[in-house]
Design a protein around this motif. Structure first.
Motif, short mmCIF file in Angstrom:
data_model
loop_
_atom_site.label_atom_id
_atom_site.label_comp_id
_atom_site.label_asym_id
_atom_site.label_seq_id
_atom_site.Cartn_x
_atom_site.Cartn_y
_atom_site.Cartn_z
N GLY A 83 0.78 -1.23 0.00
CA GLY A 83 0.00 0.00 0.00
C GLY A 83 0.81 1.28 0.00
N TRP A 84 2.12 1.21 -0.25
CA TRP A 84 2.96 2.40 -0.21
C TRP A 84 3.42 2.81 -1.60
N VAL A 85 3.40 4.13 -1.85
CA VAL A 85 3.83 4.72 -3.11
C VAL A 85 4.90 5.76 -2.80
N LEU A 86 5.99 5.73 -3.58
CA LEU A 86 7.06 6.71 -3.43
C LEU A 86 6.98 7.71 -4.58
N THR A 87 7.09 9.00 -4.27
CA THR A 87 7.02 10.05 -5.29
C THR A 87 7.91 11.21 -4.89
N ALA A 88 7.88 12.29 -5.65
CA ALA A 88 8.66 13.49 -5.33
C ALA A 88 7.89 14.37 -4.37
N ALA A 89 8.61 14.97 -3.43
CA ALA A 89 7.97 15.85 -2.45
C ALA A 89 7.26 17.01 -3.13
N HIS A 90 7.87 17.58 -4.19
CA HIS A 90 7.28 18.77 -4.77
C HIS A 90 5.97 18.49 -5.49
N CYS A 91 5.67 17.21 -5.74
CA CYS A 91 4.37 16.86 -6.34
C CYS A 91 3.22 17.00 -5.34
N VAL A 92 3.52 16.86 -4.06
CA VAL A 92 2.44 16.71 -3.06
C VAL A 92 2.62 17.59 -1.84
N ASP A 93 3.66 18.46 -1.81
CA ASP A 93 3.97 19.15 -0.57
C ASP A 93 3.00 20.27 -0.22
N ASP A 94 2.16 20.69 -1.17
CA ASP A 94 1.26 21.80 -0.90
C ASP A 94 -0.18 21.35 -0.65
N LEU A 95 -0.39 20.05 -0.46
CA LEU A 95 -1.74 19.54 -0.21
C LEU A 95 -2.15 19.75 1.24
N SER A 96 -3.36 20.23 1.45
CA SER A 96 -3.88 20.31 2.81
C SER A 96 -4.27 18.91 3.27
N SER A 97 -4.53 18.75 4.57
CA SER A 97 -4.83 17.42 5.11
C SER A 97 -6.09 16.83 4.51
N GLU A 98 -7.00 17.67 4.01
CA GLU A 98 -8.27 17.19 3.46
C GLU A 98 -8.30 17.19 1.94
N GLU A 99 -7.32 17.84 1.31
CA GLU A 99 -7.33 17.93 -0.15
C GLU A 99 -7.05 16.57 -0.78
N GLN A 100 -7.76 16.26 -1.85
CA GLN A 100 -7.68 14.93 -2.46
C GLN A 100 -6.85 14.92 -3.73
N ILE A 101 -6.11 13.82 -3.93
CA ILE A 101 -5.55 13.48 -5.23
C ILE A 101 -5.93 12.04 -5.52
N TYR A 102 -5.70 11.61 -6.75
CA TYR A 102 -6.24 10.34 -7.22
C TYR A 102 -5.11 9.54 -7.87
N LEU A 103 -4.99 8.26 -7.49
CA LEU A 103 -3.87 7.45 -7.92
C LEU A 103 -4.34 6.23 -8.72
N LEU A 104 -3.61 5.91 -9.78
CA LEU A 104 -3.78 4.69 -10.54
C LEU A 104 -2.50 3.89 -10.42
N VAL A 105 -2.58 2.65 -9.97
CA VAL A 105 -1.40 1.80 -9.85
C VAL A 105 -1.37 0.85 -11.04
N GLY A 106 -0.39 1.01 -11.90
CA GLY A 106 -0.28 0.21 -13.12
C GLY A 106 -0.22 1.10 -14.34
N ASN A 107 0.05 0.52 -15.47
CA ASN A 107 0.13 1.27 -16.73
C ASN A 107 -1.25 1.32 -17.37
N TYR A 108 -1.87 2.47 -17.34
CA TYR A 108 -3.22 2.65 -17.88
C TYR A 108 -3.21 3.43 -19.18
N SER A 109 -2.18 3.21 -19.99
CA SER A 109 -2.06 3.95 -21.25
C SER A 109 -3.28 3.78 -22.14
N ASP A 110 -3.88 2.60 -22.13
CA ASP A 110 -5.02 2.36 -23.01
C ASP A 110 -6.29 3.05 -22.51
N GLU A 111 -6.22 3.70 -21.34
CA GLU A 111 -7.37 4.43 -20.82
C GLU A 111 -7.04 5.91 -20.59
#
Length: 329
Positions: free
Chosen positions: A187-215
């Protein structure tokens, strides 16, 4: 020397010359995101080589750099993996962090990456999970040597790739990729801090795990006195294509997280002139977590070994790979 963090925040800066960012394009934009995940082999560089180009801006304690002339990462690739196939595992060596000169790989031909080896202890302490001791099985669909200058990845490759998406602008109702990440398992994802450092505790982002190029598809927007109407096309050169990519697949595949699910490295400062420790973890929840393949963490300073070998053997095929949906020419 002008640096560009290559996540969502810098997308507009990198597209200053594009017509699409404000009023719709005509399919002739200088840069456009890729709906199909791109893959590219590049050459690992030694600390000495990176310092000779970037001087004090390169921090050997938290960064590595890699690249070749006229190819490399660009806006939208931030947070994605820099990895090496050792024949058994795909080993995560870096997290895409920065580039310079508007992604023009001429003299300044290396991209900057957070050095994962330096952060293994922090990752394991944060996740409370001994990732390096976990056995990871991989399929036979290992990427083959062959992002600016990249090629289309097969849709059944890179199941560990994570797409970070936002629903901005809200009026379209679509999900827009803005950064990448790497699935580490449990259940853990590693990314860059600058992608997510300005999110508030309630602000949402959405993740897809896998290559979804066809979608993934290309955004098409038209404007009139009543406002803007946006839809999508499979063709990046469609009339009124904006140069942006959006997700058109099932929302059931999407993992929703908030700022409270994100841990940014304590020593990340978010200063565009100081990109040290540009790394963050996202915890998916609740379980069950994805069963996708995972990227292994390095148990040795493998990047340094590869870079040294590449420097000592000019013209060799020693290389590492980057992947992403970022901007391309």
């Amino acid at each position: 020397m002008v640096y560009f963090r290559i996540g969502l925040q810098l997308l507009v800066l990198l597209c200053v010359s594009c017509t699409s960012s404000s009023n719709g394009g005509d399919g002739s934009d200088e840069y456009t995101q890729n709906a199909i995940l791109q893959e590219l082999y590049i050459t690992p560089q030694t600390d000495t080589q990176c310092e000779s180009v970037y001087s004090d801006s390169f921090d050997s304690g938290s960064m590595v750099c890699a690249g070749d002339s006229e190819v490399g990462v660009c806006s939208g690739d931030s947070g994605g993996p820099l990895f090496y196939d050792d024949g058994t595992d795909n080993i995560l060596l870096g997290v895409t962090s920065w580039t310079i000169n508007n992604c023009e790989y001429t003299y300044y031909k290396y991209g900057g990456f957070a050095d994962v080896y330096e952060f293994v202890g922090w990752i394991e302490a944060t996740t409370n999970y001994d990732i390096t001791a976990t056995s990871m099985e991989h399929s036979d669909s290992i990427v083959q040597p062959t992002i600016i200058g990249g090629i289309d990845a097969e849709t059944d490759n890179h199941e560990y790739f994570v797409t970070l998406m936002t629903k901005y602008p809200d009026y379209t109702g679509y999900y827009y990729p803005f950064c990448g990440g790497s699935y580490l398992g449990d259940g853990w994802v590693l990314t860059a801090a600058h992608c997510v450092d300005d999110l508030s505790s309630e602000e949402q982002i959405y993740l897809l795990v896998g290559n979804y190029s066809d979608e993934m598809a290309y955004e098409v927007c038209t404007y009139d006195e009543f406002g803007v109407d946006c839809t999508w096309s499979a063709d990046s050169e469609s009339e009124d294509a904006t140069g942006f990519v959006l997700y058109i697949g099932s929302y059931l595949e999407i993992h929703t997280v908030t700022g409270s699910d994100i841990t940014v490295h304590d020593d990340w400062r978010g200063d565009v002139d100081d990109l040290e420790n540009d790394i963050a973890l996202i915890q998916l929840g609740p379980s069950p977590w994805p069963s996708n393949e995972s990227l292994s963490l390095p148990s040795t300073d493998l990047f340094a070994e590869l870079a040294e070998d590449a420097e000592q053997n000019p013209g060799s095929d020693i290389s590492v790979m980057v992947i992403g949906h970022g901007l391309s020419d």
